[in-house]
Motif scaffolding. Structure first.
Motif, mmCIF file in Angstrom:
data_model
loop_
_atom_site.group_PDB
_atom_site.id
_atom_site.type_symbol
_atom_site.label_atom_id
_atom_site.label_comp_id
_atom_site.label_asym_id
_atom_site.label_seq_id
_atom_site.Cartn_x
_atom_site.Cartn_y
_atom_site.Cartn_z
ATOM 1 N N VAL A 10 0.874 -1.302 0.065
ATOM 2 C CA VAL A 10 0.023 -0.222 -0.088
ATOM 3 C C VAL A 10 0.898 1.334 -0.038
ATOM 4 O O VAL A 10 1.700 1.209 0.687
ATOM 5 N N GLU A 11 0.533 2.165 -0.989
ATOM 6 C CA GLU A 11 1.409 3.341 -1.061
ATOM 7 C C GLU A 11 0.822 4.346 -0.151
ATOM 8 O O GLU A 11 -0.492 4.628 0.057
ATOM 9 N N LEU A 12 1.777 4.790 0.805
ATOM 10 C CA LEU A 12 1.328 5.860 2.027
ATOM 11 C C LEU A 12 2.015 7.109 1.956
ATOM 12 O O LEU A 12 2.771 7.281 0.742
ATOM 13 N N LYS A 13 1.850 8.133 2.513
ATOM 14 C CA LYS A 13 2.451 9.588 2.376
ATOM 15 C C LYS A 13 3.811 9.345 2.400
ATOM 16 O O LYS A 13 4.749 10.121 1.421
ATOM 17 N N ASP A 14 4.446 8.635 3.199
ATOM 18 C CA ASP A 14 5.906 8.517 3.492
ATOM 19 C C ASP A 14 6.561 7.275 2.977
ATOM 20 O O ASP A 14 7.612 7.313 3.143
ATOM 21 N N GLY A 15 5.907 6.474 2.270
ATOM 22 C CA GLY A 15 6.754 5.321 1.600
ATOM 23 C C GLY A 15 5.529 4.231 1.393
ATOM 24 O O GLY A 15 4.304 4.487 0.990
ATOM 25 N N TYR A 16 5.894 2.982 1.326
ATOM 26 C CA TYR A 16 5.432 1.884 0.878
ATOM 27 C C TYR A 16 5.221 0.796 2.235
ATOM 28 O O TYR A 16 6.195 0.341 2.552
ATOM 29 N N GLN A 17 4.041 0.336 2.488
ATOM 30 C CA GLN A 17 3.912 -0.817 3.645
ATOM 31 C C GLN A 17 3.467 -1.994 2.839
ATOM 32 O O GLN A 17 2.693 -2.006 2.014
ATOM 33 N N THR A 18 4.317 -3.086 3.270
ATOM 34 C CA THR A 18 4.250 -4.448 2.494
ATOM 35 C C THR A 18 3.594 -5.363 3.730
ATOM 36 O O THR A 18 3.812 -5.273 4.964
ATOM 37 N N TYR A 19 2.901 -6.321 3.352
ATOM 38 C CA TYR A 19 2.302 -7.332 4.008
ATOM 39 C C TYR A 19 2.358 -8.581 3.339
ATOM 40 O O TYR A 19 2.302 -8.811 2.046
ATOM 41 N N VAL A 20 2.475 -9.489 4.235
ATOM 42 C CA VAL A 20 2.364 -11.059 3.812
ATOM 43 C C VAL A 20 1.276 -11.713 4.384
ATOM 44 O O VAL A 20 0.587 -11.186 5.132
ATOM 45 N N PHE A 21 0.832 -12.882 4.010
ATOM 46 C CA PHE A 21 -0.449 -13.529 4.354
ATOM 47 C C PHE A 21 -0.192 -14.800 5.185
ATOM 48 O O PHE A 21 0.613 -15.684 4.556
ATOM 49 N N LYS A 22 -0.807 -15.289 6.234
ATOM 50 C CA LYS A 22 -0.930 -16.474 6.704
ATOM 51 C C LYS A 22 -1.682 -17.342 5.954
ATOM 52 O O LYS A 22 -2.458 -16.974 5.206
ATOM 53 N N GLU A 23 -1.467 -18.545 6.252
ATOM 54 C CA GLU A 23 -2.297 -19.706 5.542
ATOM 55 C C GLU A 23 -4.034 -19.365 5.725
ATOM 56 O O GLU A 23 -4.930 -19.673 4.819
ATOM 57 N N ASN A 24 -4.255 -18.862 6.721
ATOM 58 C CA ASN A 24 -5.749 -18.572 6.979
ATOM 59 C C ASN A 24 -6.086 -17.239 6.230
ATOM 60 O O ASN A 24 -7.214 -16.598 6.776
ATOM 61 N N LEU A 25 -5.185 -16.217 5.572
ATOM 62 C CA LEU A 25 -5.402 -15.123 4.752
ATOM 63 C C LEU A 25 -5.528 -14.001 5.965
ATOM 64 O O LEU A 25 -5.785 -12.792 5.412
ATOM 65 N N GLU A 26 -4.977 -14.138 7.258
ATOM 66 C CA GLU A 26 -4.638 -13.075 8.016
ATOM 67 C C GLU A 26 -3.587 -12.255 7.445
ATOM 68 O O GLU A 26 -2.441 -12.808 7.560
ATOM 69 N N PRO A 27 -3.472 -10.926 7.112
ATOM 70 C CA PRO A 27 -2.505 -10.293 6.774
ATOM 71 C C PRO A 27 -1.441 -9.909 7.796
ATOM 72 O O PRO A 27 -2.105 -9.816 8.922
#
Length: 69
Positions: A10-27
């Motif tokens: 996700v692009e934010l004002k001051d950079g980019y936050q990344t997410y990975v996902f568990k098997e149960n789709l929890e970010p």
């Protein structure tokens, strides 16, 4: 803990936050990148390892607009 081979960012004002996902789709919040060059390098590495990469910025912005009303 097992993770899916999927990364979203996700692009934010001051950079980019990344997410990975568990098997149960929890970010899970992963890494924060200050520049697009850092993000692009991470995307390239993830794709080289067979990960699916998704830009979730538009989706998150739409959801935020709907919930602020």
């Amino acid at each position: 803990m097992t993770y899916l081979k999927q990364m979203s960012y996700v692009e934010l004002k001051d950079g980019y936050q990344t997410y990975v996902f568990k098997e149960n789709l929890e970010p899970v919040r992963y890494k924060f990148f200050h520049t697009s060059e850092e993000l692009n390098d991470a995307i390239e590495k993830a794709r080289d390892k067979g990960w699916k990469v998704i830009n979730a910025t538009k989706t998150v912005n739409r959801l935020n607009r709907r919930t602020k009303k």
